[in-house]
Enzyme design. Structure first.
Site, PDB file in Angstrom:
ATOM      1  CG  ASN A   9      -1.633   1.313   1.449  1.00 48.20           C
ATOM      2  OD1 ASN A   9      -1.849   2.098   0.509  1.00 48.20           O
ATOM      3  ND2 ASN A   9      -2.462   1.350   2.460  1.00 48.20           N
ATOM      4  CD  GLU A 161      -3.570  -2.465   6.980  1.00 45.53           C
ATOM      5  OE1 GLU A 161      -2.416  -2.871   6.696  1.00 45.53           O
ATOM      6  OE2 GLU A 161      -3.833  -1.431   7.059  1.00 45.53           O
ATOM      7  N   GLY A 167       2.596   1.937  10.635  1.00 45.18           N
ATOM      8  CA  GLY A 167       3.800   3.099  10.882  1.00 45.18           C
ATOM      9  C   GLY A 167       4.341   3.431  12.025  1.00 45.18           C
ATOM     10  CB  SER A 207       5.324  -2.063  12.003  1.00 46.89           C
ATOM     11  OG  SER A 207       4.872  -0.849  12.104  1.00 46.89           O
TER      12      SER A 207
HETATM   13  P1  13P Z   1       3.184   0.265   7.526  1.00 45.96           P
HETATM   14  O1  13P Z   1       3.558  -1.254   6.893  1.00 45.96           O
HETATM   15  O2  13P Z   1       3.804   1.459   6.884  1.00 45.96           O
HETATM   16  O3  13P Z   1       2.886  -0.143   9.212  1.00 45.96           O
HETATM   17  O4  13P Z   1       1.609   0.302   7.037  1.00 45.96           O
HETATM   18  C1  13P Z   1       0.703  -0.494   7.084  1.00 45.96           C
HETATM   19  C2  13P Z   1      -0.507  -0.235   6.357  1.00 45.96           C
HETATM   20  O5  13P Z   1      -1.392   0.582   6.843  1.00 45.96           O
HETATM   21  C3  13P Z   1      -0.813  -1.268   5.223  1.00 45.96           C
HETATM   22  O6  13P Z   1      -2.203  -0.696   4.672  1.00 45.96           O
END
Ligand code: 13P
Length: 247
Positions: A9, A161, A167, A207
């Site tokens: 993404n 998620e 993030g 993450s």
């Molecule tokens: P990160 O891998 O940057 O934590 O983001 C995950 C995410 O929101 C994927 O849709």
């Protein structure tokens, strides 16, 4: 047997000049034992879909309506027209920043399916819900209310998620991921029957990186990943693709 999925993404990142990065990911995906989906900004789907051979293109959101006076929005039909085969719906960044509800997300999922897009439906708890011990209640409600009542399993992908893991560099423990993914599987089977419920890929997102992917993807009901930051560069995404292909 569910084929693993490595989905990236790109969120609000990605310009035409990044096509070499995408071509590197595309090349590396040729021999991958998993499906690779790259959800790039809608502005570059058309161009990128013409030059890639081994990856699926996805949008990151679509409107609930087919078309009409919705300035700045994008429809499922437009994404399909641009070359997308998938679309993310209900990402927490849209739930939180734009007030999207489970009801909106169910309608978006429905219209995505009607336009021959596979829907990647995101669910996940906040940190306070996790701390309050209500994670599974939240997941159940999001799952039941965000999915249409009649689905074909191959057209739906569920992404778990946890909002607090996105993030942040934090990830749930293996026990916590196992608990939620097993719970989602049981709920899917209960709602849609064994064949459909077992056919739906459940991705982990939050993450995920080259270091933790092996351990996370070894979990029984983790059928792939939805990767944000680490999907932006071939150097960090390709090891994840390769690890998911081996899971
Ligand atoms: P990160 O891998 O940057 O934590 O983001 C995950 C995410 O929101 C994927 O849709």
């Amino acid at each position: 047997m569910r084929r693993p999925i490595a989905a990236g993404n790109w969120k609000m990142n990605g310009l035409k000049k990044h096509k070499d990065e995408i071509l590197d990911i595309d090349n590396a995906s040729r021999k991958a034992n998993c499906d690779v989906i790259l959800c790039v900004p809608s502005t570059i789907i058309s161009e990128i879909s013409k030059i890639t051979k081994n990856i699926f293109m996805g949008g990151q959101n679509c409107h609930t309506e087919k078309n009409g006076a919705f300035t700045g929005d994008i429809s499922a039909e437009m994404l399909k027209d641009a070359g997308a085969s998938h679309v993310i719906v209900g990402h927490s960044e849209r739930r939180v920043n734009y007030g999207e509800t489970n009801n909106n997300i169910r309608t978006k999922t429905q219209i995505a399916l009607e336009n021959d897009l596979k829907a990647i439906v995101c669910i996940g708890e906040t940190l306070s819900e996790r701390e309050d011990g209500t994670t599974l209640d939240v997941i159940k409600k999001q799952l039941i209310e965000s999915l249409p009542t009649e689905i074909i399993g191959e057209n739906i992908i569920v992404a778990y998620e946890p909002i607090w893991a996105i993030g942040t560099g934090l990830t749930p423990t293996i026990h916590q991921i196992t608990e939620v993914h097993d719970f989602i599987r049981v709920e899917l089977v209960q709602s849609f029957g064994n064949d459909t419920g077992q056919s739906i890929n459940i991705l982990y997102g939050g993450s995920m990186n080259a270091k933790n992917v092996k351990e996370i993807s070894a979990i029984l009901n983790v059928d792939g990943g939805l990767v944000g930051g680490a999907s932006l560069k071939a150097d960090s995404f390709v090891p994840i693709i390769n690890a998911l292909g081996k899971s």
